[in-house]
Design a protein around this motif. Structure first.
Motif, PDB file in Angstrom:
ATOM      1  N   LEU A 116     -23.700 -35.005 -16.869  1.00  0.00           N
ATOM      2  CA  LEU A 116     -24.081 -34.227 -15.693  1.00  0.00           C
ATOM      3  C   LEU A 116     -23.983 -32.738 -16.020  1.00  0.00           C
ATOM      4  CD1 LEU A 116     -22.407 -36.429 -12.947  1.00  0.00           C
ATOM      5  CD2 LEU A 116     -24.654 -36.612 -13.974  1.00  0.00           C
ATOM      6  N   ASP A 117     -24.976 -32.277 -16.795  1.00  0.00           N
ATOM      7  CA  ASP A 117     -25.013 -30.866 -17.168  1.00  0.00           C
ATOM      8  C   ASP A 117     -26.103 -30.163 -16.358  1.00  0.00           C
ATOM      9  OD1 ASP A 117     -27.295 -31.874 -18.298  1.00  0.00           O
ATOM     10  OD2 ASP A 117     -26.613 -31.659 -20.375  1.00  0.00           O
ATOM     11  N   SER A 146     -14.691 -42.435 -12.471  1.00  0.00           N
ATOM     12  CA  SER A 146     -13.852 -42.335 -13.670  1.00  0.00           C
ATOM     13  C   SER A 146     -12.694 -41.396 -13.372  1.00  0.00           C
ATOM     14  CB  SER A 146     -14.674 -41.763 -14.831  1.00  0.00           C
ATOM     15  OG  SER A 146     -15.159 -40.472 -14.504  1.00  0.00           O
ATOM     16  N   THR A 147     -11.717 -41.429 -14.281  1.00  0.00           N
ATOM     17  CA  THR A 147     -10.647 -40.432 -14.235  1.00  0.00           C
ATOM     18  C   THR A 147     -11.116 -39.167 -14.939  1.00  0.00           C
ATOM     19  OG1 THR A 147      -8.962 -42.160 -14.300  1.00  0.00           O
ATOM     20  CG2 THR A 147      -8.269 -39.954 -14.945  1.00  0.00           C
ATOM     21  N   GLY A 148     -11.614 -39.338 -16.160  1.00  0.00           N
ATOM     22  CA  GLY A 148     -12.069 -38.190 -16.954  1.00  0.00           C
ATOM     23  C   GLY A 148     -13.307 -37.572 -16.314  1.00  0.00           C
ATOM     24  N   HIS A 149     -13.417 -36.242 -16.468  1.00  0.00           N
ATOM     25  CA  HIS A 149     -14.601 -35.576 -15.903  1.00  0.00           C
ATOM     26  C   HIS A 149     -15.231 -34.630 -16.913  1.00  0.00           C
ATOM     27  CE1 HIS A 149     -11.436 -32.681 -15.047  1.00  0.00           C
ATOM     28  NE2 HIS A 149     -10.827 -33.631 -14.376  1.00  0.00           N
ATOM     29  N   ASP A 150     -15.013 -34.944 -18.192  1.00  0.00           N
ATOM     30  CA  ASP A 150     -15.566 -34.098 -19.244  1.00  0.00           C
ATOM     31  C   ASP A 150     -17.070 -34.301 -19.404  1.00  0.00           C
ATOM     32  OD1 ASP A 150     -13.990 -36.530 -20.103  1.00  0.00           O
ATOM     33  OD2 ASP A 150     -15.373 -36.332 -21.790  1.00  0.00           O
ATOM     34  N   HIS A 151     -17.662 -35.284 -18.702  1.00  0.00           N
ATOM     35  CA  HIS A 151     -19.117 -35.472 -18.751  1.00  0.00           C
ATOM     36  C   HIS A 151     -19.820 -34.603 -17.700  1.00  0.00           C
ATOM     37  CE1 HIS A 151     -17.363 -38.175 -15.840  1.00  0.00           C
ATOM     38  NE2 HIS A 151     -18.534 -38.425 -15.302  1.00  0.00           N
ATOM     39  N   ILE A 152     -19.044 -33.805 -16.967  1.00  0.00           N
ATOM     40  CA  ILE A 152     -19.616 -32.997 -15.880  1.00  0.00           C
ATOM     41  C   ILE A 152     -19.441 -31.516 -16.201  1.00  0.00           C
ATOM     42  CG2 ILE A 152     -19.531 -32.532 -13.397  1.00  0.00           C
ATOM     43  CD1 ILE A 152     -18.134 -35.254 -13.055  1.00  0.00           C
ATOM     44  N   TRP A 183     -21.010 -25.144 -13.766  1.00  0.00           N
ATOM     45  CA  TRP A 183     -22.272 -25.211 -13.006  1.00  0.00           C
ATOM     46  C   TRP A 183     -21.986 -25.671 -11.566  1.00  0.00           C
ATOM     47  CZ3 TRP A 183     -27.596 -24.443 -13.302  1.00  0.00           C
ATOM     48  CH2 TRP A 183     -28.363 -25.088 -12.341  1.00  0.00           C
ATOM     49  N   CYS A 184     -21.155 -26.706 -11.438  1.00  0.00           N
ATOM     50  CA  CYS A 184     -20.853 -27.246 -10.107  1.00  0.00           C
ATOM     51  C   CYS A 184     -20.156 -26.192  -9.246  1.00  0.00           C
ATOM     52  CB  CYS A 184     -19.997 -28.496 -10.220  1.00  0.00           C
ATOM     53  SG  CYS A 184     -20.913 -29.861 -10.935  1.00  0.00           S
ATOM     54  N   ALA A 185     -19.218 -25.455  -9.850  1.00  0.00           N
ATOM     55  CA  ALA A 185     -18.518 -24.418  -9.080  1.00  0.00           C
ATOM     56  C   ALA A 185     -19.507 -23.355  -8.614  1.00  0.00           C
ATOM     57  CB  ALA A 185     -17.412 -23.803  -9.934  1.00  0.00           C
ATOM     58  N   ALA A 186     -20.407 -22.958  -9.512  1.00  0.00           N
ATOM     59  CA  ALA A 186     -21.366 -21.893  -9.167  1.00  0.00           C
ATOM     60  C   ALA A 186     -22.339 -22.366  -8.088  1.00  0.00           C
ATOM     61  CB  ALA A 186     -22.117 -21.464 -10.422  1.00  0.00           C
ATOM     62  N   GLU A 187     -22.632 -23.663  -8.055  1.00  0.00           N
ATOM     63  CA  GLU A 187     -23.613 -24.200  -7.098  1.00  0.00           C
ATOM     64  C   GLU A 187     -22.939 -24.810  -5.863  1.00  0.00           C
ATOM     65  OE1 GLU A 187     -27.046 -24.013  -7.556  1.00  0.00           O
ATOM     66  OE2 GLU A 187     -26.507 -22.766  -9.294  1.00  0.00           O
ATOM     67  N   LEU A 209     -10.467 -34.383  -4.943  1.00  0.00           N
ATOM     68  CA  LEU A 209     -11.348 -33.357  -5.508  1.00  0.00           C
ATOM     69  C   LEU A 209     -10.719 -32.762  -6.751  1.00  0.00           C
ATOM     70  CD1 LEU A 209     -12.740 -31.324  -2.461  1.00  0.00           C
ATOM     71  CD2 LEU A 209     -13.745 -33.281  -3.669  1.00  0.00           C
ATOM     72  N   ILE A 210     -11.581 -32.475  -7.734  1.00  0.00           N
ATOM     73  CA  ILE A 210     -11.116 -31.798  -8.943  1.00  0.00           C
ATOM     74  C   ILE A 210     -11.189 -30.306  -8.655  1.00  0.00           C
ATOM     75  CG2 ILE A 210     -11.743 -31.286 -11.326  1.00  0.00           C
ATOM     76  CD1 ILE A 210     -13.043 -34.156 -11.242  1.00  0.00           C
ATOM     77  N   VAL A 211     -10.076 -29.635  -8.847  1.00  0.00           N
ATOM     78  CA  VAL A 211     -10.112 -28.197  -8.510  1.00  0.00           C
ATOM     79  C   VAL A 211     -10.293 -27.358  -9.762  1.00  0.00           C
ATOM     80  CG1 VAL A 211      -8.914 -28.216  -6.315  1.00  0.00           C
ATOM     81  CG2 VAL A 211      -7.588 -28.243  -8.441  1.00  0.00           C
TER      82      VAL A 211
END
Ligand code: NAI
Ligand code: 3PY
Length: 333
Positions: free
Chosen positions: A54-55, A72-78, A82-86, A331-333
């Motif tokens: 998810l880039d 998932s637990t890991g979120h290194d695929h995101i 970009w998500c924070a900016a959007e 939520l991942i902060v």
């Protein structure tokens, strides 16, 4: 909300019908890529497993997107930046896998310690020779746990049950866990020099990329074992290959590899544009690694028990509902 669940097996699609009728639900079997993203561009919530990258190239197709509910637990695929900016929120499933993943780490550890794979391959061929199958006991050995979060702590409990001594390293140590579970925190370099077996339970971040490379393998005990169920890129595979080839490591048990999507879908590599040098090197190194008799690789299945996948979908549904109700969870902060 318009919710699209990617990488959904049939049972997951059925489970997602538990989402309240307020949502417009679409379940898609394939992973989300820049090729199919435009078809679902009105989604406000998407949910994927870890095989969707998810880039920005994918996410720019979703102007309405408000929540990514990763299963998932890991979120290194995101792409978090970009998500924070959007203004796109990300919810994960933080606590489904401690028992399941820690148990798989021990499956790999015992298999590596007792040459289980070559032993079974041999008897399947009708060969009952014991040559080169003398293993080691876990009891009395020192386990080095890198990352003492949920999975690492469960791994420590199991290790104590086996009668192992445990040393650990974490950037955010938990002294009450150390007292309760009976382990000692050490600086990373000391852990490497004391551990007979090193097991990794930390996230993939820019700081943990290649955390184990030539210098770290050199610092380890000769004959040590490495277990990695965390993420592939925490270990430099060329350095790991060197350490195995030189006999520095006795064995490795790996559930994760760098560039997993490339390894899984190799044919795609030849259909697309030429690989960048770094990716090509990772692919070649993975191939060499897979041929070592003392390396056990499982296909990123540490998470995969009936119990854990049920918890994943249940929490994902809760994450989506909570977000829609205005009281987001996980939520991942
Ligand atoms: N193979 C599989 O199927 C699965 C793999 N995982 C992987 O396991 C990882 C760990 O999961 P949990 O224990 O649930 O996460 P957690 O968030 O509970 O614990 C992670 C720990 O790592 C520590 N840490 C972070 N950066 C570090 C660093 N540079 N050095 C040392 N410690 C560091 C944190 O302080 C934390 O204590 C996940 O991030 C994921 O990548 C998770 C589930 C399934
Ligand atoms: O939950 C995770 O982070 C996983 O790696 C699942 O495979």
């Amino acid at each position: 909300m318009k919710v699209v669940i990617f990488e959904a097996e049939e049972w997951e699609a059925r489970a997602c019908r538990a989402l309240s009728g307020n949502h417009e639900l679409t379940c898609v079997k394939e992973r989300l890529t820049s090729d199919n993203a435009a078809k679902y561009s009105d989604a406000e919530v998407i949910s994927t497993f870890i095989n969707s990258r998810l880039d920005a190239e994918v996410l720019r197709h979703f102007p309405e997107l408000r929540l990514i509910a990763t299963r998932s637990t890991g979120h290194d695929h995101i792409d978090l930046a970009w998500c924070a900016a959007e203004d796109i929120e990300i919810a994960n499933v933080p606590d489904y896998g401690d028992v399941t993943v820690a148990e798989h780490s021990f499956a790999l550890m015992l298999a590596a310690a007792r040459y289980l794979v070559p032993a079974v391959e041999r008897t399947r061929r009708g060969n009952f020779s014991q040559d080169d199958l003398r293993g080691i006991e876990l009891r009395g050995k020192t386990l080095g746990v890198v990352g003492t979060g949920r999975i690492g702590r469960r791994a420590i409990e199991i290790a104590r049950g086996f009668g192992m001594n445990v040393v650990a390293f974490d950037v955010d140590p938990d002294s009450s866990a150390a007292a309760n579970l009976g382990f000692t925190y050490l600086p990373f370099a000391e852990l490497l020099s004391q551990a007979d077996i090193v097991t990794l339970h930390l996230p993939a971040t820019p700081q943990t990329q290649d955390l184990l490379s030539d210098a770290e393998f050199a610092a380890m005990k000769t004959g040590a074992l490495l277990i990695n169920t965390a993420r592939g890129n925490i270990v430099s595979v060329p350095a790991l290959v060197r350490a195995l080839a030189e006999g520095k490591l006795r064995a490795a048990g790996l559930d994760v590899l760098p560039q997993e999507p490339l390894v899984r879908e190799e044919a795609e590599v030849f259909r697309g544009p030429p690989l960048e040098k770094e990716n090509l090197e990772a692919l070649v190194a993975n191939h060499v690694l897979l041929r070592f008799p003392n390396v056990i690789v499982t296909p990123h299945v540490a998470y995969n028990t009936h119990e854990a996948v049920a918890r994943i979908i249940e929490t994902t549904i809760e994450n989506i509902e909570a977000f829609a109700m205005g009281s987001p969870k996980n939520l991942i902060v």
